[in-house]
Design a protein around this motif. Structure first.
Motif, short mmCIF file in Angstrom:
data_model
loop_
_atom_site.label_atom_id
_atom_site.label_comp_id
_atom_site.label_asym_id
_atom_site.label_seq_id
_atom_site.Cartn_x
_atom_site.Cartn_y
_atom_site.Cartn_z
N ARG A 1 3.06 10.55 -4.04
CA ARG A 1 2.03 9.68 -2.86
C ARG A 1 1.70 9.41 -2.01
NH1 ARG A 1 -2.72 8.68 -6.57
NH2 ARG A 1 -2.56 9.06 -8.90
N GLN A 2 2.86 8.93 -1.12
CA GLN A 2 3.37 8.62 0.68
C GLN A 2 3.24 9.96 0.68
OE1 GLN A 2 6.49 6.17 0.61
NE2 GLN A 2 6.52 6.32 2.97
N LEU A 3 4.32 10.80 0.52
CA LEU A 3 4.20 11.82 1.05
C LEU A 3 3.11 13.41 1.34
CD1 LEU A 3 7.35 12.76 -0.28
CD2 LEU A 3 7.35 11.82 1.54
N ASP A 4 2.16 12.66 0.20
CA ASP A 4 0.85 13.85 0.11
C ASP A 4 0.22 13.19 1.10
OD1 ASP A 4 2.78 15.56 -1.65
OD2 ASP A 4 1.64 15.16 -2.83
N LEU A 5 -0.01 11.22 1.65
CA LEU A 5 -0.63 10.87 1.76
C LEU A 5 -1.87 12.14 3.41
CD1 LEU A 5 -2.47 8.16 2.30
CD2 LEU A 5 -1.04 8.18 3.39
N SER A 6 -2.92 12.31 3.29
CA SER A 6 -3.61 13.15 3.91
C SER A 6 -3.64 12.89 5.39
CB SER A 6 -5.06 13.72 3.55
OG SER A 6 -5.80 12.44 3.83
N ILE A 7 -3.41 13.92 6.68
CA ILE A 7 -4.24 13.27 8.34
C ILE A 7 -4.84 12.71 7.97
CG2 ILE A 7 -4.24 14.39 10.66
CD1 ILE A 7 -1.84 16.13 9.54
N PRO A 8 -6.20 12.91 7.40
CA PRO A 8 -7.34 11.97 7.84
C PRO A 8 -6.90 10.12 7.25
CG PRO A 8 -7.89 14.42 6.68
CD PRO A 8 -6.38 14.13 7.25
N ALA A 9 -6.45 10.31 6.49
CA ALA A 9 -6.49 9.31 5.41
C ALA A 9 -5.25 7.76 6.00
CB ALA A 9 -5.68 9.31 3.66
N LYS A 10 -4.56 8.75 6.36
CA LYS A 10 -3.37 8.46 7.70
C LYS A 10 -4.18 7.83 9.01
CE LYS A 10 0.50 10.93 6.56
NZ LYS A 10 1.84 11.54 6.25
N LYS A 11 -5.16 8.42 9.51
CA LYS A 11 -6.02 7.84 11.18
C LYS A 11 -6.24 6.65 10.80
CE LYS A 11 -5.60 12.30 13.41
NZ LYS A 11 -7.25 13.37 14.18
N ARG A 12 -7.13 7.00 9.49
CA ARG A 12 -8.07 5.61 8.72
C ARG A 12 -7.34 4.21 8.67
NH1 ARG A 12 -9.11 4.11 4.02
NH2 ARG A 12 -8.24 6.22 2.75
N LEU A 13 -5.75 5.05 8.07
CA LEU A 13 -5.09 3.68 8.24
C LEU A 13 -4.67 3.29 8.97
CD1 LEU A 13 -3.17 4.81 4.48
CD2 LEU A 13 -5.81 2.91 4.73
N TRP A 14 -4.49 3.78 10.43
CA TRP A 14 -3.91 3.41 11.82
C TRP A 14 -5.14 2.76 11.81
CZ3 TRP A 14 0.36 1.43 13.03
CH2 TRP A 14 0.92 1.69 14.82
N LEU B 1 1.37 -8.47 0.54
CA LEU B 1 -0.11 -8.28 -0.07
C LEU B 1 -0.47 -6.76 0.63
CD1 LEU B 1 -2.18 -12.03 0.50
CD2 LEU B 1 -1.40 -10.58 -2.02
N ALA B 2 0.14 -7.37 1.76
CA ALA B 2 -0.36 -5.88 3.20
C ALA B 2 0.16 -4.84 2.15
CB ALA B 2 0.56 -6.04 4.42
N VAL B 3 1.58 -4.59 2.03
CA VAL B 3 1.84 -3.85 1.28
C VAL B 3 1.63 -3.43 -0.23
CG1 VAL B 3 4.68 -3.07 0.45
CG2 VAL B 3 4.61 -4.26 2.69
N LYS B 4 1.22 -4.11 -0.99
CA LYS B 4 1.36 -3.60 -2.03
C LYS B 4 -0.33 -3.60 -2.24
CE LYS B 4 -0.75 -6.38 -6.37
NZ LYS B 4 -0.91 -7.82 -6.62
N SER B 5 -1.33 -3.82 -0.90
CA SER B 5 -3.02 -2.80 -0.88
C SER B 5 -2.31 -1.21 0.07
CB SER B 5 -3.65 -3.28 0.09
OG SER B 5 -3.13 -3.36 1.52
N PHE B 6 -1.49 -1.24 0.53
CA PHE B 6 -1.17 0.27 0.69
C PHE B 6 -0.50 1.12 -0.47
CE2 PHE B 6 2.39 3.50 2.44
CZ PHE B 6 1.33 4.39 2.57
N SER B 7 -0.20 0.31 -1.41
CA SER B 7 0.16 0.88 -2.31
C SER B 7 -0.39 1.01 -3.59
CB SER B 7 1.30 0.08 -3.68
OG SER B 7 1.75 0.16 -4.75
N SER B 8 -1.84 0.51 -3.33
CA SER B 8 -2.90 0.25 -4.05
C SER B 8 -3.61 2.16 -3.47
CB SER B 8 -4.02 -0.77 -4.20
OG SER B 8 -3.23 -1.54 -5.13
N VAL B 9 -3.64 1.17 -2.28
CA VAL B 9 -4.85 3.19 -1.26
C VAL B 9 -4.08 4.07 -1.76
CG1 VAL B 9 -4.96 3.33 0.50
CG2 VAL B 9 -5.62 1.42 0.51
N LEU B 10 -2.19 4.61 -2.51
CA LEU B 10 -2.56 5.23 -2.40
C LEU B 10 -1.94 5.69 -3.33
CD1 LEU B 10 1.53 5.07 -1.15
CD2 LEU B 10 -0.35 6.23 -0.23
N MET B 11 -2.47 4.88 -4.57
CA MET B 11 -2.62 4.93 -5.94
C MET B 11 -4.45 5.03 -6.13
SD MET B 11 0.04 5.47 -7.56
CE MET B 11 -0.08 5.46 -8.70
N GLU B 12 -4.83 5.53 -5.54
CA GLU B 12 -6.40 5.27 -4.87
C GLU B 12 -7.23 4.31 -6.14
OE1 GLU B 12 -7.13 9.23 -6.89
OE2 GLU B 12 -6.66 9.99 -4.97
#
Length: 301
Positions: free
Chosen positions: A92-105, A271-282
């Protein structure tokens, strides 16, 4: 919860016995429970440690830092494949879309600039703080206008004085910042590995020569706590002494706000890393990022 930060400044032998870190030389014979340790930093070039201890530290997700000949952290031990769903989270980390990356950044940059503004406010630079807050509200998706760099130039000039740059080796405060950032970066990398994430593959950072691109993404909102510590305790000619290094290592036990509640910096990183994991898992859409507060040591119950 692990909370102890240990700095090894003299030549010792480190080993494992009964789930205890054993520290020995001709004058020292101490033990510390592994479960209490969050971070170990080894400055002494002549110290030795057993492979059994290294394995125990990795299993307990202890961040083990090794320093170079200049006493700067140059390596960190990361736990290996501890996550129960390693394959899925990595995919899921490797498949993260470019729009999603832009929003997270965008979220990360907004948080970073807001914390820089808070740092300035805590130092009494209210006008500059208000300007940075205005800048934070203009960050676009992916920070396409490079607002981060624009804000950083204003921020460091306001915090440390006109003409001060991060590349000035003659300004001792840069040594403080580099040391503190290295500690926080290592703790971020450690936590990413614990959650099954690959530090190599970043959201915004993507250098092929950098093994910690994702850590360099997530460190950004946490940098201002190091800046604040340096601003409150250092001048341009304040040397980086062993005592100061120990204080910088201990910053991971200082409070920072997450969702309005006080947590140690170490746990806020989790907590920040865990939230990223949750984002990846939708399971959620937004990252849980920190808010800077005044310097205060966390109280462990």
């Amino acid at each position: 919860m692990a909370y102890r930060s240990i700095v090894i400044g003299s030549d010792v032998k480190l080993s494992l016995k009964n789930r205890q870190l054993c520290i020995k030389n001709d004058t020292i014979n101490d033990t510390v429970p592994i479960e209490d340790i969050d971070t170990i930093l080894i400055e002494s070039p002549q110290s030795s440690l057993s492979t059994a201890l290294i394995g125990a530290l990795a299993k307990s997700s202890v961040a083990l830092f090794i320093c170079d000949e200049f006493h700067m952290p140059c390596a960190v031990l990361l736990p290996y494949l501890q996550h129960s769903r390693q394959h899925e989270i990595t995919k899921r980390q490797l498949d993260l879309s470019i729009p999603a990356k832009k929003r997270l950044w965008q979220q990360i940059v907004i948080s970073k600039i807001s914390n820089q503004a808070k740092c300035l406010s805590l130092q009494g630079y209210e006008e500059d703080a208000l300007e940075l807050e205005r800048i934070s509200k203009s960050v676009k998706s992916g920070d396409s206008g490079y607002t981060e760099g624009h804000a950083a130039a204003k921020y460091f000039s306001a915090l440390f004085g006109d003409g001060v740059t991060r590349g000035d080796d003659l300004d001792c405060r840069n040594g403080w910042l580099n040391y503190g950032y290295a500690i926080v970066r290592g703790c971020v990398a450690r936590t990413l590995s614990v959650y099954g994430l690959m530090p190599l593959f970043g959201i915004q950072h993507h250098s092929q020569l950098n093994q910690f691109n994702l850590a360099d993404d997530f460190i950004e909102p946490f940098r201002p706590i190091v800046d604040l510590f340096a601003a409150e305790n250092a001048t341009s000619d304040t040397k980086l002494t062993p005592e100061i290094k120990r204080s910088l290592v201990n910053l991971i036990n200082y409070n920072i706000l997450v969702d309005g509640k006080k947590y140690s910096l170490s746990y806020a990183i989790e907590l920040a890393v865990k939230s990223f994991s949750s984002v990846l898992m939708e399971k959620r859409k937004d990252l849980l990022l920190p808010e800077l507060m005044f310097l205060e040591l966390h109280k462990y119950e």
